[in-house]
Write an enzyme that holds these catalytic residues in place. Sequence first.
Site, PDB file in Angstrom:
ATOM      1  N   TYR A 105     -38.943  49.634 -60.303  1.00  0.00           N
ATOM      2  CA  TYR A 105     -38.197  50.501 -60.652  1.00  0.00           C
ATOM      3  C   TYR A 105     -36.716  50.787 -61.031  1.00  0.00           C
ATOM      4  CZ  TYR A 105     -43.035  52.626 -60.817  1.00  0.00           C
ATOM      5  OH  TYR A 105     -44.322  52.827 -61.087  1.00  0.00           O
ATOM      6  N   PHE A 122     -49.887  54.261 -74.493  1.00  0.00           N
ATOM      7  CA  PHE A 122     -49.061  53.756 -73.526  1.00  0.00           C
ATOM      8  C   PHE A 122     -47.658  53.993 -73.826  1.00  0.00           C
ATOM      9  CE2 PHE A 122     -47.104  49.761 -72.145  1.00  0.00           C
ATOM     10  CZ  PHE A 122     -47.423  49.881 -70.734  1.00  0.00           C
TER      11      PHE A 122
END
Length: 309
Positions: A52, A224
Amino acid sequence: MKTIAFPQTELRASNVVLGLMRIAGLEDEDIRTLYGSARDAGINTFDHADIYGPTRHACEERFGGALTLSPAERESIVIQSKVGIRPGFFDFSKEHIVRTAEESLAALGTDYLDVLLLHRPDTLVEPEEVAAAFDELHAAGKVVNFGVSNHTPGQIELLKTAVRRPLVANQVQLSITHCPLIASGIAANMGGLDQSIDRDHGLLDYARLHGITLQAWSPFQKGFFDGVFIGDRDNYPELNLVLDELAAKYGVTPTGIAVAWITRHPANMQVVLGTTNPARVAQSAAGSDLPLTREEWYRLFRAAGHTLP
């Protein structure tokens, strides 16, 4: 805020989780405000991953750098991270798991992770290597509990041929509009209906049978990362109508109802938020324990376009 007990562990975690994948560009004060808003709402669980941010561990470093947690505060929260995704490939080797977990600890400024998840499935996985990594990290007190993310029952069973530590969680994509793990079971045995195709080999029932907590990521996404369905009245007019109606009934926002649709399920799932907006955190947390009726839950399911045979 409703809390859930992770089977086979001593963890007591909020059923709404704050995901920290978007905090790399925030100022320290903004991160502290975001964290404080989560704690004020009753959230005690915080989700990270080594990937991340713009560089590895970037969001973990921002979290660890912005917050100075007292020992008591650290013990009162659950910090989890994920490992296994590398640029262009997946890697569940012992070396990578151990090294990355240790890097996450350093970035977060903590001595231990409450939960470490294997991120996307590595088809080249050797269960013995995963087991060795888990055993080493647990014996050293660096990771307390372990789990997976986006794994099928078969992939979990393969890991369990060698892994001795309980696999306590599986983080999967789930929202009202993207719920094949629920919708396929509802439409089982319906020939010619796309919804009836089992795309995850009975993951929902498997998790309930084996005491694995499902963690729902992208709870407001249409697909998605295709955008959110809340407020999308062009593509989801009926769903938004029902969301608005139930929000008015329960005194929350449509966001709270979208969370409640997941938390109402008896599988005791967690909802992983991706917002950096403190107000949105509070709106989401309001759906932690709303008593949606069966009729309301199925009405939302049908309004999202799913078939009820």
